[in-house]
Design a protein around this motif. Structure first.
Motif, PDB file in Angstrom:
ATOM      1  N   LYS A  28     -27.239  20.640 -12.697  1.00 45.23           N
ATOM      2  CA  LYS A  28     -26.555  21.749 -13.501  1.00 45.23           C
ATOM      3  C   LYS A  28     -25.365  21.862 -12.836  1.00 45.23           C
ATOM      4  CE  LYS A  28     -29.915  21.769 -16.678  1.00 45.23           C
ATOM      5  NZ  LYS A  28     -30.080  20.631 -17.558  1.00 45.23           N
ATOM      6  N   PRO A  29     -24.281  21.743 -13.547  1.00 47.71           N
ATOM      7  CA  PRO A  29     -24.253  21.198 -14.944  1.00 47.71           C
ATOM      8  C   PRO A  29     -24.345  19.839 -14.851  1.00 47.71           C
ATOM      9  CG  PRO A  29     -21.789  21.453 -14.047  1.00 47.71           C
ATOM     10  CD  PRO A  29     -23.058  22.137 -13.054  1.00 47.71           C
ATOM     11  N   GLU A  30     -24.651  19.339 -16.318  1.00 44.73           N
ATOM     12  CA  GLU A  30     -24.822  17.867 -16.602  1.00 44.73           C
ATOM     13  C   GLU A  30     -23.565  17.099 -16.061  1.00 44.73           C
ATOM     14  OE1 GLU A  30     -27.341  14.812 -17.813  1.00 44.73           O
ATOM     15  OE2 GLU A  30     -28.041  17.104 -18.073  1.00 44.73           O
ATOM     16  N   PRO A  31     -24.074  16.154 -15.106  1.00 48.07           N
ATOM     17  CA  PRO A  31     -23.150  15.276 -14.654  1.00 48.07           C
ATOM     18  C   PRO A  31     -22.512  14.021 -15.524  1.00 48.07           C
ATOM     19  CG  PRO A  31     -24.987  14.487 -13.627  1.00 48.07           C
ATOM     20  CD  PRO A  31     -25.264  15.730 -14.555  1.00 48.07           C
ATOM     21  N   PRO A  32     -21.566  13.415 -15.601  1.00 49.94           N
ATOM     22  CA  PRO A  32     -21.102  12.287 -16.513  1.00 49.94           C
ATOM     23  C   PRO A  32     -22.054  11.427 -16.294  1.00 49.94           C
ATOM     24  CG  PRO A  32     -19.421  12.904 -14.974  1.00 49.94           C
ATOM     25  CD  PRO A  32     -20.558  13.683 -14.358  1.00 49.94           C
ATOM     26  N   SER A  33     -22.203  10.480 -17.464  1.00 48.70           N
ATOM     27  CA  SER A  33     -22.993   9.397 -17.638  1.00 48.70           C
ATOM     28  C   SER A  33     -22.760   8.505 -16.392  1.00 48.70           C
ATOM     29  CB  SER A  33     -22.760   8.630 -18.812  1.00 48.70           C
ATOM     30  OG  SER A  33     -23.555   7.316 -18.756  1.00 48.70           O
ATOM     31  N   GLY A  34     -24.226   7.844 -15.630  1.00 47.33           N
ATOM     32  CA  GLY A  34     -24.064   7.061 -14.542  1.00 47.33           C
ATOM     33  C   GLY A  34     -23.922   7.709 -13.168  1.00 47.33           C
ATOM     34  N   PHE A  35     -23.526   8.964 -13.161  1.00 47.61           N
ATOM     35  CA  PHE A  35     -23.287   9.756 -11.853  1.00 47.61           C
ATOM     36  C   PHE A  35     -24.485   9.671 -10.915  1.00 47.61           C
ATOM     37  CE2 PHE A  35     -23.316  13.357  -9.199  1.00 47.61           C
ATOM     38  CZ  PHE A  35     -22.234  13.421  -8.357  1.00 47.61           C
ATOM     39  N   THR A  61     -25.911  22.742  -9.128  1.00 44.78           N
ATOM     40  CA  THR A  61     -27.287  23.109  -8.339  1.00 44.78           C
ATOM     41  C   THR A  61     -28.510  22.500  -8.934  1.00 44.78           C
ATOM     42  OG1 THR A  61     -27.625  24.831 -10.333  1.00 44.78           O
ATOM     43  CG2 THR A  61     -26.459  25.412  -8.081  1.00 44.78           C
ATOM     44  N   VAL A  62     -29.519  22.102  -8.103  1.00 44.63           N
ATOM     45  CA  VAL A  62     -30.817  21.623  -8.591  1.00 44.63           C
ATOM     46  C   VAL A  62     -31.908  22.393  -8.131  1.00 44.63           C
ATOM     47  CG1 VAL A  62     -29.926  19.111  -8.356  1.00 44.63           C
ATOM     48  CG2 VAL A  62     -30.990  20.266  -6.224  1.00 44.63           C
ATOM     49  N   PRO A  63     -32.955  22.520  -9.025  1.00 48.88           N
ATOM     50  CA  PRO A  63     -33.954  23.566  -8.602  1.00 48.88           C
ATOM     51  C   PRO A  63     -34.610  22.875  -7.258  1.00 48.88           C
ATOM     52  CG  PRO A  63     -34.412  22.024 -10.676  1.00 48.88           C
ATOM     53  CD  PRO A  63     -33.039  21.998  -9.917  1.00 48.88           C
ATOM     54  N   PRO A  78     -35.300  28.539  -3.406  1.00 47.48           N
ATOM     55  CA  PRO A  78     -35.570  27.888  -4.893  1.00 47.48           C
ATOM     56  C   PRO A  78     -34.563  27.058  -5.556  1.00 47.48           C
ATOM     57  CG  PRO A  78     -34.745  30.361  -4.749  1.00 47.48           C
ATOM     58  CD  PRO A  78     -34.871  29.731  -3.271  1.00 47.48           C
ATOM     59  N   GLU A  79     -33.520  27.089  -5.131  1.00 51.55           N
ATOM     60  CA  GLU A  79     -32.501  26.054  -5.665  1.00 51.55           C
ATOM     61  C   GLU A  79     -31.351  25.697  -4.513  1.00 51.55           C
ATOM     62  OE1 GLU A  79     -30.233  27.966  -9.007  1.00 51.55           O
ATOM     63  OE2 GLU A  79     -28.831  28.937  -7.463  1.00 51.55           O
ATOM     64  N   TYR A  80     -30.753  24.495  -4.699  1.00 53.08           N
ATOM     65  CA  TYR A  80     -29.831  23.890  -3.762  1.00 53.08           C
ATOM     66  C   TYR A  80     -28.495  23.610  -4.263  1.00 53.08           C
ATOM     67  CZ  TYR A  80     -33.746  23.854  -0.562  1.00 53.08           C
ATOM     68  OH  TYR A  80     -34.912  23.969   0.417  1.00 53.08           O
ATOM     69  N   ILE A  81     -27.519  23.707  -3.679  1.00 50.94           N
ATOM     70  CA  ILE A  81     -26.214  23.360  -4.196  1.00 50.94           C
ATOM     71  C   ILE A  81     -26.164  21.808  -3.621  1.00 50.94           C
ATOM     72  CG2 ILE A  81     -23.487  23.661  -3.950  1.00 50.94           C
ATOM     73  CD1 ILE A  81     -24.944  26.070  -5.391  1.00 50.94           C
ATOM     74  N   ARG A  82     -25.666  20.892  -4.457  1.00 50.16           N
ATOM     75  CA  ARG A  82     -25.415  19.500  -4.318  1.00 50.16           C
ATOM     76  C   ARG A  82     -23.917  19.340  -4.092  1.00 50.16           C
ATOM     77  NH1 ARG A  82     -30.204  18.966  -2.885  1.00 50.16           N
ATOM     78  NH2 ARG A  82     -31.540  17.808  -3.974  1.00 50.16           N
ATOM     79  N   PHE A  83     -23.547  18.684  -3.068  1.00 48.71           N
ATOM     80  CA  PHE A  83     -22.172  18.240  -2.803  1.00 48.71           C
ATOM     81  C   PHE A  83     -22.076  16.643  -2.782  1.00 48.71           C
ATOM     82  CE2 PHE A  83     -22.187  22.520  -1.025  1.00 48.71           C
ATOM     83  CZ  PHE A  83     -21.059  23.042  -1.191  1.00 48.71           C
ATOM     84  N   VAL A  84     -20.705  16.162  -2.826  1.00 52.33           N
ATOM     85  CA  VAL A  84     -20.621  14.802  -2.963  1.00 52.33           C
ATOM     86  C   VAL A  84     -19.212  14.458  -2.049  1.00 52.33           C
ATOM     87  CG1 VAL A  84     -20.082  12.736  -4.333  1.00 52.33           C
ATOM     88  CG2 VAL A  84     -22.023  14.014  -5.042  1.00 52.33           C
ATOM     89  N   LEU A  85     -19.070  13.456  -1.264  1.00 51.84           N
ATOM     90  CA  LEU A  85     -18.062  13.069  -0.696  1.00 51.84           C
ATOM     91  C   LEU A  85     -17.742  11.527  -0.936  1.00 51.84           C
ATOM     92  CD1 LEU A  85     -15.620  13.966   1.265  1.00 51.84           C
ATOM     93  CD2 LEU A  85     -17.059  13.239   3.309  1.00 51.84           C
TER      94      LEU A  85
END
Length: 188
Positions: free
Chosen positions: A88-95, A162-164, A172-179
């Motif tokens: 969440k939030p919902e990522p773009p299609s294919g992400f 975030t993801v549960p 209980p939840e984690y932040i996701r990062f991308v590089l």
């Protein structure tokens, strides 16, 4: 950094130094109010051991003499891993589409407290990612670790959402990062 050497190793090299890696991990965190350091260290050992079976596992170790002063390890993200499940939030299609070669997970990056703030973490980060062939990297972070988030963002990471946490997860939840990769695109 003149007194630190970096070495890239594979999964077969880790069992012989797992106790040293766990010791560096425990030192990097020290005592944190409200956290059981024994539980956290045990959970780390379990994660570190299970990661050895992951596809394209690598570790970069920083040493001062014989002492491990820091390390980073990761592996290619398998499609069945469900890393992005519930994002969440919902990522773009294919992400969230994974091929097994698209994304590398930077699973852990740790530096002993006495060596923090001296460029060891950044050197480990860049050495690890600089040797990868994937198109992007990802990592998960404790949602309350705002200083760490600022550090990652300063290194070019983008907070995705975030993801549960899964059953048995530490948080209980984690932040996701991308590089985006390759590493030469990283800001200094």
């Amino acid at each position: 950094m003149d007194d630190v050497t970096l070495t890239r190793l594979g999964a077969d090299d880790v069992p012989a130094m797992l106790d040293e890696i766990c010791d560096a991990y425990a030192d990097a965190y020290g005592e944190v109010a409200g956290e059981d350091s024994g539980v956290k260290s045990s959970a780390f050992r379990d994660r570190a051991t299970s990661a050895l079976d992951a596809r394209n596992y690598e570790i970069v170790v920083a040493r001062n003499g014989q002492q491990i002063v820091g390390f980073v390890f990761g592996y290619s993200l398998r499609p069945e891993r469900e890393w992005w499940k519930g994002l969440k939030p919902e990522p773009p299609s294919g992400f969230t589409t994974e091929t097994g070669d698209r994304t590398v997970v930077l699973a852990e990056i740790e530096v002993r407290r006495a060596w923090q703030g001296r460029g060891v973490g950044r050197a480990l980060h860049d050495a690890f990612l600089g040797g990868r062939s994937e198109e992007r990297a990802t990592l998960a972070s404790n949602p309350a670790a705002t200083a760490t988030h600022a550090l990652y963002e300063g290194w070019g990471w983008i907070k995705i959402g975030t993801v549960p946490g899964r059953p048995g997860s530490y948080y209980p939840e984690y932040i996701r990062f991308v590089l985006p990769l390759p590493v030469q695109n990283l800001p200094r």
